[in-house]
Design a protein around this motif. Structure first.
Motif, short mmCIF file in Angstrom:
data_model
loop_
_atom_site.label_atom_id
_atom_site.label_comp_id
_atom_site.label_asym_id
_atom_site.label_seq_id
_atom_site.Cartn_x
_atom_site.Cartn_y
_atom_site.Cartn_z
N TYR A 1 0.84 -1.20 0.00
CA TYR A 1 0.00 0.00 0.00
C TYR A 1 0.87 1.24 0.00
CZ TYR A 1 -4.04 -2.90 1.42
OH TYR A 1 -5.02 -3.83 1.50
N ARG A 2 1.94 1.23 0.79
CA ARG A 2 2.85 2.38 0.86
C ARG A 2 3.76 2.42 -0.36
NH1 ARG A 2 2.63 -0.11 5.56
NH2 ARG A 2 4.58 -1.29 5.36
N ASP A 3 4.31 1.26 -0.71
CA ASP A 3 5.29 1.18 -1.79
C ASP A 3 4.70 1.57 -3.14
OD1 ASP A 3 6.92 0.22 0.20
OD2 ASP A 3 6.86 -1.86 -0.48
N ASN A 4 3.43 1.28 -3.33
CA ASN A 4 2.79 1.51 -4.63
C ASN A 4 1.76 2.63 -4.58
OD1 ASN A 4 4.19 -0.67 -5.92
ND2 ASN A 4 2.87 -2.04 -4.76
N ALA A 5 1.89 3.53 -3.63
CA ALA A 5 0.94 4.65 -3.52
C ALA A 5 0.92 5.42 -4.84
CB ALA A 5 1.34 5.57 -2.37
N PHE A 6 -0.27 5.68 -5.34
CA PHE A 6 -0.39 6.43 -6.59
C PHE A 6 -1.64 7.29 -6.52
CE2 PHE A 6 -3.03 2.78 -7.17
CZ PHE A 6 -4.07 3.19 -7.96
N GLY A 7 -1.72 8.22 -7.45
CA GLY A 7 -2.88 9.10 -7.51
C GLY A 7 -2.81 10.18 -6.44
N VAL A 8 -3.72 11.11 -6.54
CA VAL A 8 -3.81 12.21 -5.58
C VAL A 8 -4.90 11.86 -4.58
CG1 VAL A 8 -4.37 14.65 -5.25
CG2 VAL A 8 -3.00 13.93 -7.22
N VAL A 9 -4.54 11.84 -3.30
CA VAL A 9 -5.49 11.61 -2.21
C VAL A 9 -5.10 12.55 -1.08
CG1 VAL A 9 -6.52 9.94 -0.62
CG2 VAL A 9 -5.66 9.16 -2.83
N GLY A 10 -6.06 13.22 -0.52
CA GLY A 10 -5.77 14.14 0.58
C GLY A 10 -4.84 15.27 0.16
N GLY A 11 -4.86 15.62 -1.09
CA GLY A 11 -4.03 16.70 -1.60
C GLY A 11 -2.58 16.32 -1.83
N LEU A 12 -2.25 15.04 -1.66
CA LEU A 12 -0.88 14.57 -1.85
C LEU A 12 -0.80 13.56 -2.98
CD1 LEU A 12 -0.02 13.89 1.91
CD2 LEU A 12 0.68 15.87 0.55
N SER A 13 0.26 13.66 -3.77
CA SER A 13 0.49 12.67 -4.83
C SER A 13 1.01 11.39 -4.19
CB SER A 13 1.51 13.19 -5.83
OG SER A 13 2.79 13.27 -5.22
N GLY A 14 1.04 10.32 -4.95
CA GLY A 14 1.59 9.07 -4.46
C GLY A 14 3.04 9.22 -4.03
N ALA A 15 3.83 9.96 -4.82
CA ALA A 15 5.24 10.18 -4.48
C ALA A 15 5.37 10.95 -3.16
CB ALA A 15 5.95 10.92 -5.60
N GLU A 16 4.51 11.93 -2.95
CA GLU A 16 4.55 12.70 -1.70
C GLU A 16 4.18 11.83 -0.51
OE1 GLU A 16 3.47 17.15 -3.37
OE2 GLU A 16 1.85 15.69 -3.14
N HIS B 1 5.93 8.22 4.26
CA HIS B 1 6.11 6.87 4.83
C HIS B 1 7.58 6.48 4.91
CE1 HIS B 1 1.85 6.14 4.92
NE2 HIS B 1 1.73 6.30 3.62
N TYR B 2 8.37 6.94 3.96
CA TYR B 2 9.79 6.59 3.87
C TYR B 2 10.62 7.86 3.73
CZ TYR B 2 7.84 2.00 2.71
OH TYR B 2 7.14 0.82 2.73
N PRO B 3 10.75 8.63 4.82
CA PRO B 3 11.52 9.87 4.71
C PRO B 3 12.97 9.59 4.35
CG PRO B 3 10.86 9.45 7.00
CD PRO B 3 10.25 8.38 6.16
N PRO B 4 13.58 10.47 3.56
CA PRO B 4 14.98 10.26 3.21
C PRO B 4 15.85 10.30 4.46
CG PRO B 4 14.19 12.36 2.36
CD PRO B 4 13.04 11.69 3.01
N ARG B 5 16.85 9.47 4.44
CA ARG B 5 17.77 9.42 5.57
C ARG B 5 18.93 10.37 5.32
NH1 ARG B 5 18.44 3.28 7.57
NH2 ARG B 5 16.73 3.45 9.05
#
Length: 104
Positions: free
Chosen positions: A74-89, A94-98
């Motif tokens: 669900y996290r890895d393949n998030a896509f589309g706009v939901v809650g004003g955020l894109s899948g990449a956002e 879920h996986y902030p850069p280290r």
């Protein structure tokens, strides 16, 4: 009589355990073609709908929780706009850069 398509009822049962949450009726997207939110070339238009939404916070929280508490796909393949955020956002949430400092 329920006039919603069968697929919609199945999706709501899978996503919400039955009926969609009550706030969903107030969503700015409730009367919008759902394909708008899943078409990469229309991300800006989808975000514009979300920007005017009175239940944006509830929608975003619901989606992020659903992705975080479900299988990793669900996290890895998030896509589309939901809650004003894109899948990449949403993936970045879920996986902030280290930081190199954090790894050491």
């Amino acid at each position: 009589m329920n006039t919603e398509p069968h697929g919609y009822r199945v999706l709501m049962k899978l996503l919400f355990g039955g009926e969609p949450p009550a706030w969903r009726e107030q969503a700015a997207c409730s009367d919008t073609d759902p394909t708008l939110f899943h078409t990469p070339s229309r991300t800006a238009a989808a975000k514009a709908v979300c920007a005017s939404c009175p239940v944006l916070a509830e929608c975003r929280e619901n989606q992020l929780s659903w992705e975080a508490n479900g299988p990793a796909r669900y996290r890895d393949n998030a896509f589309g706009v939901v809650g004003g955020l894109s899948g990449a956002e949403r993936r970045r949430i879920h996986y902030p850069p280290r930081n190199a400092k954090d790894v050491a």
